[in-house]
Design a protein around this motif. Sequence first.
Motif, PDB file in Angstrom:
ATOM      1  N   LYS A  26       0.861  -1.236   0.020  1.00 51.95           N
ATOM      2  CA  LYS A  26       0.026   0.143   0.036  1.00 51.95           C
ATOM      3  C   LYS A  26       0.931   1.213   0.104  1.00 51.95           C
ATOM      4  O   LYS A  26       1.436   1.441   0.884  1.00 51.95           O
ATOM      5  N   GLY A  27       1.102   1.812  -1.135  1.00 56.98           N
ATOM      6  CA  GLY A  27       1.949   2.997  -1.292  1.00 56.98           C
ATOM      7  C   GLY A  27       3.321   2.755  -0.954  1.00 56.98           C
ATOM      8  O   GLY A  27       3.884   1.575  -1.403  1.00 56.98           O
ATOM      9  N   THR A  28       3.880   3.663  -0.134  1.00 60.17           N
ATOM     10  CA  THR A  28       5.199   3.434   0.033  1.00 60.17           C
ATOM     11  C   THR A  28       5.587   3.378   1.593  1.00 60.17           C
ATOM     12  O   THR A  28       6.843   3.246   1.948  1.00 60.17           O
ATOM     13  N   THR A  29       4.416   3.325   2.329  1.00 59.56           N
ATOM     14  CA  THR A  29       4.753   3.279   3.996  1.00 59.56           C
ATOM     15  C   THR A  29       3.510   2.482   4.438  1.00 59.56           C
ATOM     16  O   THR A  29       3.339   2.323   5.731  1.00 59.56           O
ATOM     17  N   GLY A  30       3.218   1.273   3.653  1.00 60.87           N
ATOM     18  CA  GLY A  30       2.004   0.411   4.216  1.00 60.87           C
ATOM     19  C   GLY A  30       1.851  -0.933   3.603  1.00 60.87           C
ATOM     20  O   GLY A  30       2.523  -1.225   2.571  1.00 60.87           O
ATOM     21  N   TRP A  31       0.989  -1.622   4.242  1.00 65.78           N
ATOM     22  CA  TRP A  31       0.636  -2.812   3.433  1.00 65.78           C
ATOM     23  C   TRP A  31      -0.858  -3.411   3.461  1.00 65.78           C
ATOM     24  O   TRP A  31      -1.670  -2.680   4.435  1.00 65.78           O
ATOM     25  N   TYR A  32      -1.312  -3.917   2.803  1.00 66.12           N
ATOM     26  CA  TYR A  32      -2.630  -4.644   2.849  1.00 66.12           C
ATOM     27  C   TYR A  32      -2.548  -5.904   3.420  1.00 66.12           C
ATOM     28  O   TYR A  32      -1.534  -6.525   3.413  1.00 66.12           O
TER      29      TYR A  32
ATOM     30  N   PRO B 104      -8.694 -11.334  -3.069  1.00 65.43           N
ATOM     31  CA  PRO B 104     -10.171 -11.453  -2.663  1.00 65.43           C
ATOM     32  C   PRO B 104     -10.462 -11.647  -0.976  1.00 65.43           C
ATOM     33  O   PRO B 104     -11.424 -11.246  -0.463  1.00 65.43           O
ATOM     34  N   THR B 105      -9.166 -11.996  -0.394  1.00 63.44           N
ATOM     35  CA  THR B 105      -9.437 -11.976   1.061  1.00 63.44           C
ATOM     36  C   THR B 105      -8.732 -10.670   1.685  1.00 63.44           C
ATOM     37  O   THR B 105      -8.603 -10.914   3.104  1.00 63.44           O
ATOM     38  N   GLN B 106      -8.503  -9.626   1.019  1.00 60.71           N
ATOM     39  CA  GLN B 106      -8.038  -8.624   1.645  1.00 60.71           C
ATOM     40  C   GLN B 106      -9.125  -8.052   2.491  1.00 60.71           C
ATOM     41  O   GLN B 106     -10.054  -7.564   2.269  1.00 60.71           O
ATOM     42  N   THR B 107      -8.471  -7.760   3.794  1.00 57.83           N
ATOM     43  CA  THR B 107      -9.491  -7.141   4.800  1.00 57.83           C
ATOM     44  C   THR B 107      -8.958  -5.761   5.510  1.00 57.83           C
ATOM     45  O   THR B 107      -9.901  -4.948   5.695  1.00 57.83           O
ATOM     46  N   VAL B 108      -7.709  -5.591   5.912  1.00 65.55           N
ATOM     47  CA  VAL B 108      -7.436  -4.469   6.438  1.00 65.55           C
ATOM     48  C   VAL B 108      -6.165  -3.751   5.776  1.00 65.55           C
ATOM     49  O   VAL B 108      -5.583  -4.485   5.172  1.00 65.55           O
ATOM     50  N   ASN B 109      -5.878  -2.685   6.022  1.00 70.96           N
ATOM     51  CA  ASN B 109      -4.888  -1.962   5.427  1.00 70.96           C
ATOM     52  C   ASN B 109      -3.996  -0.941   6.418  1.00 70.96           C
ATOM     53  O   ASN B 109      -5.009  -0.384   7.363  1.00 70.96           O
TER      54      ASN B 109
ATOM     55  N   GLY C 270      -2.179 -12.028   7.238  1.00 78.57           N
ATOM     56  CA  GLY C 270      -0.965 -11.979   6.322  1.00 78.57           C
ATOM     57  C   GLY C 270      -0.955 -10.733   5.257  1.00 78.57           C
ATOM     58  O   GLY C 270      -1.960 -10.339   5.028  1.00 78.57           O
ATOM     59  N   ILE C 271       0.355 -10.675   4.749  1.00 74.06           N
ATOM     60  CA  ILE C 271       0.357  -9.427   3.913  1.00 74.06           C
ATOM     61  C   ILE C 271      -0.085  -9.863   2.587  1.00 74.06           C
ATOM     62  O   ILE C 271      -0.043 -11.175   1.908  1.00 74.06           O
ATOM     63  N   CYS C 272      -0.871  -8.898   1.797  1.00 72.17           N
ATOM     64  CA  CYS C 272      -1.570  -9.352   0.609  1.00 72.17           C
ATOM     65  C   CYS C 272      -1.578  -8.076  -0.188  1.00 72.17           C
ATOM     66  O   CYS C 272      -1.015  -6.937   0.005  1.00 72.17           O
ATOM     67  N   SER C 273      -2.078  -8.235  -1.469  1.00 73.07           N
ATOM     68  CA  SER C 273      -2.461  -7.177  -2.395  1.00 73.07           C
ATOM     69  C   SER C 273      -3.724  -6.538  -2.289  1.00 73.07           C
ATOM     70  O   SER C 273      -4.533  -7.098  -1.590  1.00 73.07           O
ATOM     71  N   VAL C 274      -3.885  -5.199  -2.845  1.00 73.89           N
ATOM     72  CA  VAL C 274      -5.386  -4.631  -2.822  1.00 73.89           C
ATOM     73  C   VAL C 274      -6.272  -5.497  -3.604  1.00 73.89           C
ATOM     74  O   VAL C 274      -7.603  -5.808  -3.256  1.00 73.89           O
ATOM     75  N   ASP C 275      -6.109  -6.480  -4.478  1.00 76.64           N
ATOM     76  CA  ASP C 275      -6.807  -7.125  -5.148  1.00 76.64           C
ATOM     77  C   ASP C 275      -6.928  -8.522  -4.662  1.00 76.64           C
ATOM     78  O   ASP C 275      -7.989  -9.246  -5.301  1.00 76.64           O
TER      79      ASP C 275
END
Length: 339
Positions: free
Chosen positions: A113-119, A132-137, A125-130
């Motif tokens: 997520k950008g240059t200072t964070g993650w999804y 399907p289990t993406q829940t928090v950022n 676990g770390i994932c991408s914005v796309d």
Amino acid sequence: MKHHLIYALISCFMLTFAACDDNIEDATSKHVYGEDESPYLKVNTNAVVTNNLEFAVGHFEPQTIQLSDYADKFEKNMNMTVDQVINGLKDGSVVFYNINTARNNWNKAEMTKGTTGWYYNSAGGICSVDDPTQTVNMEIDTQAKTFIVDVNEKATVGTVLTFNAGFAVNGPDYDKYVRFTFNVSITDPSIILTSISIPAGDYASYGIDFNKYAATIQTCMGMSVADFLANLDYNGDSGEATGKNIRMHVINPSTGVWDETSTYTAESPGYWINNLGAVCNWGATGYSFYANTKNKDHALYVGRAPGLTAGSKYTISVGYKDSKNTNNFFRFIITATLE
């Protein structure tokens, strides 16, 4: 012969000493981790900050955490101010990574997520914005010096996850650090579960006092009980709607589906409800209860139809929603026992 033996022994002692000297040096020097290695996490309970974050379904808003609130942690564990930590991220003297608590090491995965964070997914676990289990950022606002934690609008009630990330002084190891643990849960404060006992007698009723649920109304509607009632679609005994923003509705107690098409069938704002929990008219097959709101009493009244059997139990659900801001709503799920 003795001279040869003495020289051999001296040589062995010298070799042994040299070997020991190498071992001592190896044991005391710091391991320099490569780009592809995951540094070991040195246990330091004094360097841990725990944040418990609750997000209310239907009312998701980002939550911020001020790094300045933990200035003493940075001073004691990294010998740095918050400003120095933030500046260190820019010049590389400070790193910011996730922490794998299962393996007790730092996770140097790239930002998603950008240059200072993650999804993060539903398991933390770390994932991408796309995904399907993406829940928090989570990300850092380097200008405001805050963490910003937000949830996916599709996150479901009951979801609970944890993730860890930390700042560390960049060097041969990451032993000087401050670690943040984020415990995230998705709750639903919009549901009020209550049990009532309706007295014997035709049309007898039980009053539910809205003031007991002032905190829920404030959270879900963004207003006080008095303001909530003042904005309710209410016109006393006339049975007519007023066109104000907040309307009362009946909800299917099994599916949770709101009936937003039915007009009031009892004293406004209110409905007659059948034995299945659906809107009906007085005298219709299965009509069992009426539920109406009394503005002056600050109460929701649930009353019984004539001829019902004492000891019977029913479940009904009624709620209130702002027609102009549909994210503002709450509902009662009521178990009613007839005396």
